[in-house]
Design a protein around this motif. Structure first.
Motif, PDB file in Angstrom:
ATOM      1  N   VAL A   1     -27.383  -9.805   5.437  1.00  0.00           N
ATOM      2  CA  VAL A   1     -26.731  -8.535   5.754  1.00  0.00           C
ATOM      3  C   VAL A   1     -25.384  -8.776   6.426  1.00  0.00           C
ATOM      4  CG1 VAL A   1     -26.901  -6.434   7.135  1.00  0.00           C
ATOM      5  CG2 VAL A   1     -28.892  -7.259   5.878  1.00  0.00           C
ATOM      6  N   ARG A   2     -25.324  -9.758   7.306  1.00  0.00           N
ATOM      7  CA  ARG A   2     -24.055 -10.081   7.965  1.00  0.00           C
ATOM      8  C   ARG A   2     -22.996 -10.472   6.943  1.00  0.00           C
ATOM      9  NH1 ARG A   2     -21.386 -14.635   9.040  1.00  0.00           N
ATOM     10  NH2 ARG A   2     -19.994 -14.702  10.875  1.00  0.00           N
ATOM     11  N   ALA A   3     -23.362 -11.384   6.038  1.00  0.00           N
ATOM     12  CA  ALA A   3     -22.387 -11.825   5.033  1.00  0.00           C
ATOM     13  C   ALA A   3     -21.965 -10.666   4.133  1.00  0.00           C
ATOM     14  CB  ALA A   3     -22.990 -12.949   4.198  1.00  0.00           C
ATOM     15  N   GLY A   4     -22.937  -9.824   3.721  1.00  0.00           N
ATOM     16  CA  GLY A   4     -22.591  -8.685   2.877  1.00  0.00           C
ATOM     17  C   GLY A   4     -21.719  -7.675   3.595  1.00  0.00           C
ATOM     18  N   MET A   5     -22.002  -7.434   4.872  1.00  0.00           N
ATOM     19  CA  MET A   5     -21.195  -6.489   5.639  1.00  0.00           C
ATOM     20  C   MET A   5     -19.778  -6.997   5.839  1.00  0.00           C
ATOM     21  SD  MET A   5     -22.580  -3.591   6.620  1.00  0.00           S
ATOM     22  CE  MET A   5     -21.695  -3.179   8.129  1.00  0.00           C
ATOM     23  N   ILE A   6     -19.626  -8.277   6.107  1.00  0.00           N
ATOM     24  CA  ILE A   6     -18.278  -8.830   6.298  1.00  0.00           C
ATOM     25  C   ILE A   6     -17.469  -8.696   5.017  1.00  0.00           C
ATOM     26  CG2 ILE A   6     -17.020 -10.993   6.657  1.00  0.00           C
ATOM     27  CD1 ILE A   6     -19.184 -11.782   8.667  1.00  0.00           C
ATOM     28  N   ASP A   7     -18.084  -9.016   3.868  1.00  0.00           N
ATOM     29  CA  ASP A   7     -17.371  -8.860   2.595  1.00  0.00           C
ATOM     30  C   ASP A   7     -17.029  -7.399   2.328  1.00  0.00           C
ATOM     31  OD1 ASP A   7     -17.518 -11.560   2.157  1.00  0.00           O
ATOM     32  OD2 ASP A   7     -19.288 -11.452   0.864  1.00  0.00           O
ATOM     33  N   ALA A   8     -17.985  -6.507   2.604  1.00  0.00           N
ATOM     34  CA  ALA A   8     -17.746  -5.094   2.335  1.00  0.00           C
ATOM     35  C   ALA A   8     -16.663  -4.534   3.255  1.00  0.00           C
ATOM     36  CB  ALA A   8     -19.043  -4.305   2.494  1.00  0.00           C
ATOM     37  N   LEU A   9     -16.682  -4.907   4.526  1.00  0.00           N
ATOM     38  CA  LEU A   9     -15.683  -4.397   5.465  1.00  0.00           C
ATOM     39  C   LEU A   9     -14.278  -4.918   5.154  1.00  0.00           C
ATOM     40  CD1 LEU A   9     -17.696  -4.655   8.810  1.00  0.00           C
ATOM     41  CD2 LEU A   9     -17.046  -2.570   7.590  1.00  0.00           C
TER      42      LEU A   9
ATOM     43  N   VAL B   1     -25.930 -14.495  17.874  1.00  0.00           N
ATOM     44  CA  VAL B   1     -26.902 -14.086  16.857  1.00  0.00           C
ATOM     45  C   VAL B   1     -27.049 -15.168  15.800  1.00  0.00           C
ATOM     46  CG1 VAL B   1     -27.391 -12.422  15.017  1.00  0.00           C
ATOM     47  CG2 VAL B   1     -26.603 -11.623  17.246  1.00  0.00           C
ATOM     48  N   SER B   2     -25.938 -15.731  15.351  1.00  0.00           N
ATOM     49  CA  SER B   2     -25.977 -16.766  14.315  1.00  0.00           C
ATOM     50  C   SER B   2     -26.689 -18.018  14.813  1.00  0.00           C
ATOM     51  CB  SER B   2     -24.557 -17.115  13.866  1.00  0.00           C
ATOM     52  OG  SER B   2     -23.915 -15.988  13.302  1.00  0.00           O
TER      53      SER B   2
ATOM     54  N   VAL C   1     -25.845  -6.229  10.981  1.00  0.00           N
ATOM     55  CA  VAL C   1     -24.732  -5.298  11.216  1.00  0.00           C
ATOM     56  C   VAL C   1     -24.052  -5.609  12.542  1.00  0.00           C
ATOM     57  CG1 VAL C   1     -24.146  -2.878  11.621  1.00  0.00           C
ATOM     58  CG2 VAL C   1     -25.738  -3.479   9.786  1.00  0.00           C
ATOM     59  N   LEU C   2     -24.844  -5.909  13.565  1.00  0.00           N
ATOM     60  CA  LEU C   2     -24.277  -6.232  14.872  1.00  0.00           C
ATOM     61  C   LEU C   2     -23.400  -7.477  14.809  1.00  0.00           C
ATOM     62  CD1 LEU C   2     -24.286  -5.607  17.949  1.00  0.00           C
ATOM     63  CD2 LEU C   2     -26.232  -7.167  18.140  1.00  0.00           C
ATOM     64  N   ALA C   3     -23.880  -8.511  14.132  1.00  0.00           N
ATOM     65  CA  ALA C   3     -23.088  -9.738  14.024  1.00  0.00           C
ATOM     66  C   ALA C   3     -21.822  -9.506  13.218  1.00  0.00           C
ATOM     67  CB  ALA C   3     -23.941 -10.835  13.376  1.00  0.00           C
ATOM     68  N   ALA C   4     -21.897  -8.714  12.145  1.00  0.00           N
ATOM     69  CA  ALA C   4     -20.710  -8.451  11.330  1.00  0.00           C
ATOM     70  C   ALA C   4     -19.681  -7.616  12.087  1.00  0.00           C
ATOM     71  CB  ALA C   4     -21.122  -7.733  10.043  1.00  0.00           C
TER      72      ALA C   4
END
Length: 317
Positions: free
Chosen positions: A202-210, A135-136, A121-124
């Motif tokens: 989670v980062r990839a999913g959050m970026i797509d969702a946002l 982070v990455s 979540v922080l990275a996204a």
């Protein structure tokens, strides 16, 4: 609800088929192992009469299909058979070694979920900025290091050089919870790769969702950013992460052979290695069945969680 019920029934049916396949595959693979268990148990200078007696006592002279039928009938009553090496029930091996492995897995998961999800979540949230790149880079670098090498590095620094933590669990027995210092390094090694993979998912999913239309619509209505991230975007990012978490828990419970060997922890992985070395087929079969059932159950649970949060997504079997 009817659609969810039929989907769950299909997944349960598939899980039953997978369980049967696991039992048959385990038996077939152990039958294909090279060598003869009776010869191994007879000692360095086996006597033909002693080998024949061992084979008869262990039912190794019976046809494979008869032994499969008896073994399967025993599994239905939680009877995994008897160890060829010691004569003890296989369930005693499982019950004695399951505690340390379960403790390691439980502590790892308790830390994995908040750390992995939090980093993702922080990275996204800071996508493309310094925090995201940091982070990455760290997660990618740690993921590239094998568990054994990472464990040796931690032991060298924190146990041998700084003398802050014990290098192994020798002398502590199976009651590791009474000696928390002996758990620090094994848990860190177990966390290293799962945290990296979970946070990146989670980062990839959050970026797509946002970036999705419904999140933009929620923002136009003036919904606070924190609520958009955690009440709308995060549940959709959890779906693929649930699959990864199930695979991680399955890996943790199914021996953690490298970590247990490195830190001399008397868990399921150690029992499996000893059984393979002694060619103790019933113990190997029992552990393999338990590992397979854990895999089936965890994947079923992960599919249910993923379907609950993202019912329109394609959920892998």
């Amino acid at each position: 609800m009817s659609g969810l019920g039929s989907w769950a029934a299909r997944r349960l049916l598939l899980g039953g088929v997978q369980t049967v396949a696991v039992v048959l595959l385990v038996f077939a693979l152990t039958e294909a192992l090279p060598g003869d268990a009776a010869v191994a148990l007879a000692g360095d200078q086996p006597d033909p009469a002693r080998i024949a007696a061992i084979r008869e006592a262990m039912d190794l002279d019976r046809p494979a299909y008869e032994r499969l039928a008896d073994w399967t009938a025993g599994l239905l009553h939680a009877d995994f058979g008897t160890s060829l090496a010691s004569g003890r029930p296989v369930t005693s091996y499982l019950s004695g070694a399951f505690g340390p492995t379960l403790l390691l897995a439980g502590l790892t998961v308790v830390l994995l979920v908040p750390v992995g999800v939090g980093l993702g979540v922080l990275a996204a949230r800071f996508e493309g900025r310094l925090v995201d790149r940091l982070v990455s880079a760290v997660t990618l670098g740690v993921y590239a290091v094998p568990e054994f090498a990472f464990g040796v590095l931690l032991v060298t620094v924190f146990a041998l050089r700084l003398d802050w933590l014990p290098p192994t669990a020798v002398g502590y027995g199976t009651d590791l919870l009474a000696h928390p210092a002996a758990l620090v390094l094994p848990v860190l090694v177990l966390l290293s790769r799962p945290v990296c993979s979970l946070s990146r998912l989670v980062r990839a999913g959050m970026i797509d969702a946002l970036a999705s239309p419904y999140v933009a619509h929620a923002r136009r209505y003036g919904i606070p950013g924190a609520r958009v991230r955690y009440a709308h975007a995060l549940p959709n990012a959890v779906a693929p992460a649930a699959q990864q978490l199930a695979r991680t828990v399955d890996w943790l419970l199914c021996g953690v052979i490298v970590v247990e060997a490195l830190f001399v922890i008397p868990g399921l992985g150690t029992v499996l290695m000893n059984a393979v070395a002694e060619r103790d087929v019933p113990v190997v079969q029992g552990l393999a069945v338990v590992f397979g059932l854990i895999t089936v159950v965890l994947n079923l649970g992960a599919d249910l969680v993923a379907h609950r949060f993202a019912p329109r997504a394609e959920v892998a079997a």
